[in-house]
Design a protein around this motif. Sequence first.
Motif: not given
Length: 171
Positions: A117, A132, A138
């Motif tokens: 990520n 995220w 993510h």
Amino acid sequence: MKTQIMKNLLGLFDARKATLVVAFVLFGASLAVPAMSCTVPYNAGELVQRLLHQINEERRRSGLPQFYMSPSLVRGAQMHACDNANHDRLSHIGTDGSLPGNRVLRVGYDFDVVTENVAIGYSKAKQVLEAWLRSSTHRKNIFEPRTNDLGLAVARGHDGRLHWVMNGGLR
């Protein structure tokens, strides 16, 4: 003792040949990472610890085991955070064309599964995690049940923005 810690965590780097180093605090140990003029925030260790705690809390709520920090994945994440910061960019591809798997292999992490990520511009760990979690890819990396190792890193770009990298893995 500090020299041995540095050798263990930064095994790929020869400090005698490094002309520029970045000092940062991670888990209470001072480390030096060769990185072309990369700057890390003074509170990088605290930011990383908060993010680790928050990620593990999300995993716990989902019935997943917590992540454990991997020195190798931390090295790989820091190198990529510095690369992105040095070039004021947000990318999963390194400026040398490397992909996440290439980078973690370079730092000695032989993996079965690896995830990555990246984020830019967030000053707080909570903001990074929220971003995220809003991204399906993510989010999937955070909740990947096959990963148990983690590397987190942050670097400051020339424009002052923070560049974040998370590498998850399983050996």
